[in-house]
Design a protein around this motif. Structure first.
Motif, PDB file in Angstrom:
ATOM      1  N   ALA A  24     -15.580   4.737  -5.885  1.00 59.51           N
ATOM      2  CA  ALA A  24     -14.176   5.190  -5.717  1.00 59.51           C
ATOM      3  C   ALA A  24     -13.459   4.206  -5.085  1.00 59.51           C
ATOM      4  CB  ALA A  24     -14.130   6.434  -4.749  1.00 59.51           C
ATOM      5  N   THR A  25     -12.306   4.143  -5.677  1.00 62.95           N
ATOM      6  CA  THR A  25     -11.015   3.038  -4.761  1.00 62.95           C
ATOM      7  C   THR A  25     -10.417   3.837  -3.786  1.00 62.95           C
ATOM      8  OG1 THR A  25      -9.656   3.601  -6.752  1.00 62.95           O
ATOM      9  CG2 THR A  25     -11.283   1.719  -7.045  1.00 62.95           C
ATOM     10  N   THR A  26      -9.898   3.024  -2.851  1.00 67.40           N
ATOM     11  CA  THR A  26      -9.244   3.795  -1.788  1.00 67.40           C
ATOM     12  C   THR A  26      -7.863   3.238  -2.039  1.00 67.40           C
ATOM     13  OG1 THR A  26      -9.218   1.703  -0.482  1.00 67.40           O
ATOM     14  CG2 THR A  26     -10.849   3.543  -0.086  1.00 67.40           C
ATOM     15  N   VAL A  27      -6.906   4.328  -2.042  1.00 63.47           N
ATOM     16  CA  VAL A  27      -5.486   4.285  -2.238  1.00 63.47           C
ATOM     17  C   VAL A  27      -4.824   4.704  -1.199  1.00 63.47           C
ATOM     18  CG1 VAL A  27      -3.657   5.044  -3.566  1.00 63.47           C
ATOM     19  CG2 VAL A  27      -5.767   5.031  -4.650  1.00 63.47           C
ATOM     20  N   ARG A  28      -4.046   3.639  -0.816  1.00 64.94           N
ATOM     21  CA  ARG A  28      -3.170   3.997   0.648  1.00 64.94           C
ATOM     22  C   ARG A  28      -2.056   4.636   0.161  1.00 64.94           C
ATOM     23  NH1 ARG A  28      -2.621   0.485   5.613  1.00 64.94           N
ATOM     24  NH2 ARG A  28      -0.926   1.413   6.472  1.00 64.94           N
ATOM     25  N   PRO A  38       1.149   6.746  -3.890  1.00 66.39           N
ATOM     26  CA  PRO A  38       0.705   5.238  -3.410  1.00 66.39           C
ATOM     27  C   PRO A  38       1.759   4.546  -2.481  1.00 66.39           C
ATOM     28  CG  PRO A  38       0.563   5.736  -5.502  1.00 66.39           C
ATOM     29  CD  PRO A  38       1.195   6.893  -5.220  1.00 66.39           C
ATOM     30  N   GLY A  39       1.536   4.167  -1.405  1.00 64.07           N
ATOM     31  CA  GLY A  39       2.058   3.354  -0.621  1.00 64.07           C
ATOM     32  C   GLY A  39       1.989   1.758  -0.937  1.00 64.07           C
ATOM     33  N   ASP A  40       2.487   1.317  -1.813  1.00 66.72           N
ATOM     34  CA  ASP A  40       2.270   0.003  -2.357  1.00 66.72           C
ATOM     35  C   ASP A  40       3.269  -0.999  -2.125  1.00 66.72           C
ATOM     36  OD1 ASP A  40       3.682   0.735  -4.204  1.00 66.72           O
ATOM     37  OD2 ASP A  40       2.608   0.444  -5.807  1.00 66.72           O
ATOM     38  N   ARG A  52       3.343  -3.650   9.446  1.00 69.77           N
ATOM     39  CA  ARG A  52       4.120  -3.132   8.348  1.00 69.77           C
ATOM     40  C   ARG A  52       3.943  -1.607   8.051  1.00 69.77           C
ATOM     41  NH1 ARG A  52       6.324  -7.311   8.273  1.00 69.77           N
ATOM     42  NH2 ARG A  52       5.827  -9.312   7.213  1.00 69.77           N
ATOM     43  N   TRP A  53       5.003  -1.202   7.616  1.00 70.35           N
ATOM     44  CA  TRP A  53       5.024   0.255   6.941  1.00 70.35           C
ATOM     45  C   TRP A  53       4.489  -0.070   5.613  1.00 70.35           C
ATOM     46  CZ3 TRP A  53       5.056   4.038  10.350  1.00 70.35           C
ATOM     47  CH2 TRP A  53       5.980   3.893  11.505  1.00 70.35           C
ATOM     48  N   TYR A  54       3.804   0.877   5.029  1.00 76.12           N
ATOM     49  CA  TYR A  54       3.331   0.815   3.565  1.00 76.12           C
ATOM     50  C   TYR A  54       3.977   2.096   2.920  1.00 76.12           C
ATOM     51  CZ  TYR A  54       0.544  -3.085   4.432  1.00 76.12           C
ATOM     52  OH  TYR A  54       0.184  -4.187   4.454  1.00 76.12           O
ATOM     53  N   PHE A  55       5.202   1.832   2.059  1.00 79.51           N
ATOM     54  CA  PHE A  55       5.885   2.997   1.308  1.00 79.51           C
ATOM     55  C   PHE A  55       5.753   3.041  -0.164  1.00 79.51           C
ATOM     56  CE2 PHE A  55       8.717   2.117   5.413  1.00 79.51           C
ATOM     57  CZ  PHE A  55       8.526   3.496   6.058  1.00 79.51           C
ATOM     58  N   CYS A  56       5.871   4.199  -0.595  1.00 80.69           N
ATOM     59  CA  CYS A  56       6.230   4.202  -2.157  1.00 80.69           C
ATOM     60  C   CYS A  56       7.443   3.574  -2.365  1.00 80.69           C
ATOM     61  CB  CYS A  56       6.078   5.811  -2.692  1.00 80.69           C
ATOM     62  SG  CYS A  56       7.394   6.610  -2.133  1.00 80.69           S
ATOM     63  N   GLN A  57       7.760   3.406  -3.702  1.00 81.48           N
ATOM     64  CA  GLN A  57       9.045   2.685  -4.090  1.00 81.48           C
ATOM     65  C   GLN A  57      10.137   3.316  -3.576  1.00 81.48           C
ATOM     66  OE1 GLN A  57       8.964   1.646  -8.108  1.00 81.48           O
ATOM     67  NE2 GLN A  57      10.186  -0.160  -7.908  1.00 81.48           N
ATOM     68  N   LYS A  58      10.094   4.663  -3.871  1.00 77.98           N
ATOM     69  CA  LYS A  58      11.406   5.374  -3.406  1.00 77.98           C
ATOM     70  C   LYS A  58      11.840   5.453  -1.920  1.00 77.98           C
ATOM     71  CE  LYS A  58      12.790  10.308  -3.059  1.00 77.98           C
ATOM     72  NZ  LYS A  58      12.185  11.601  -2.774  1.00 77.98           N
ATOM     73  N   HIS A  59      10.810   5.506  -1.312  1.00 77.69           N
ATOM     74  CA  HIS A  59      10.869   5.384   0.330  1.00 77.69           C
ATOM     75  C   HIS A  59      11.282   4.078   0.893  1.00 77.69           C
ATOM     76  CE1 HIS A  59       8.948   9.456   0.064  1.00 77.69           C
ATOM     77  NE2 HIS A  59      10.276   9.803   0.656  1.00 77.69           N
ATOM     78  N   ALA A  60      10.660   2.930   0.094  1.00 78.04           N
ATOM     79  CA  ALA A  60      10.821   1.648   0.476  1.00 78.04           C
ATOM     80  C   ALA A  60      12.474   1.295   0.467  1.00 78.04           C
ATOM     81  CB  ALA A  60       9.831   0.721  -0.216  1.00 78.04           C
ATOM     82  N   ALA A  61      12.804   1.760  -0.781  1.00 72.50           N
ATOM     83  CA  ALA A  61      14.222   1.844  -1.118  1.00 72.50           C
ATOM     84  C   ALA A  61      15.295   2.377   0.052  1.00 72.50           C
ATOM     85  CB  ALA A  61      14.652   2.207  -2.408  1.00 72.50           C
ATOM     86  N   GLU A  62      14.765   3.678   0.262  1.00 66.32           N
ATOM     87  CA  GLU A  62      15.569   4.355   1.538  1.00 66.32           C
ATOM     88  C   GLU A  62      15.346   3.590   2.649  1.00 66.32           C
ATOM     89  OE1 GLU A  62      14.461   8.246   3.979  1.00 66.32           O
ATOM     90  OE2 GLU A  62      14.735   8.377   1.549  1.00 66.32           O
ATOM     91  N   TYR A  63      14.203   3.008   3.186  1.00 66.52           N
ATOM     92  CA  TYR A  63      14.052   2.299   4.283  1.00 66.52           C
ATOM     93  C   TYR A  63      14.825   0.836   4.287  1.00 66.52           C
ATOM     94  CZ  TYR A  63      11.582  -0.288   8.076  1.00 66.52           C
ATOM     95  OH  TYR A  63      11.084  -0.953   9.205  1.00 66.52           O
TER      96      TYR A  63
END
Length: 177
Positions: A24-28, A38-40, A52-63
């Protein structure tokens, strides 16, 4: 004694596709509370910090929309940092004329936009409209029409400068393209 089997992952060519491992692969996950995406997208927790924070694309844009690059700097430091940023990115301005855009959608400089605003025109106005607006404004405040009026003379000067800025920009566009 049974003969040991080799894995299919040895040597070249690989006999199994990349990423097709059996484990299994680990997904953050996104660090935003309640988000299961996924927080990439890494985002800094603080300026000059490796954390670092690791956000999804939507929340990274908001941050990032709330991120202030100049936070904690005084006015002189802000200006110095902004100037160095512009100097480092000056090469991109040289390629501006290769853009796919037309007037009114980012292809005009800040000086051109101020000149258009002074003449009362929209951002996508062509040069014929610029010339017409300049003539109308200049006729109202021309020194021959209003002799001795210093305010009118200043307005006429500003209209003339605005027209010259737009005229030179139009000549540059014609020369390039």
């Amino acid at each position: 004694m049974p003969k040991p089997r080799r894995s299919n992952d040895w040597g070249f060519p690989r006999w199994r596709g990349y990423g097709s491992a059996r484990e299994a692969t680990t997904v953050r996950l996104c660090d935003r509370h309640g988000c299961d995406e996924p927080g990439d997208c890494p985002a800094p927790k603080a300026p000059n910090s490796p954390d670092r924070w690791y956000f999804c694309q939507k929340h990274a844009a908001e941050y990032n929309s709330k991120w202030d690059y100049f936070e904690g700097l005084d006015k002189a430091e802000k200006e110095a940092r902004a100037k160095s940023e512009r100097a480092e990115n000056a090469g991109y301005a040289e390629a501006q004329h290769y853009g796919w855009t037309g007037s009114g959608d980012g292809s005009r400089s800040a000086d051109e936009m101020r000149a258009l605003e002074l003449l009362g025109l929209e951002a996508d106005a062509d040069f014929v409209a610029v010339k017409k607006a300049w003539r109308e404004k200049a006729k109202e405040v021309h020194p021959d029409v209003k002799p001795g009026d210093e305010d009118a003379a200043r307005q006429f000067q500003s209209f003339s400068v605005a027209y010259e800025v737009l005229k030179q920009a139009e000549e540059r566009r014609e020369w390039r393209g």
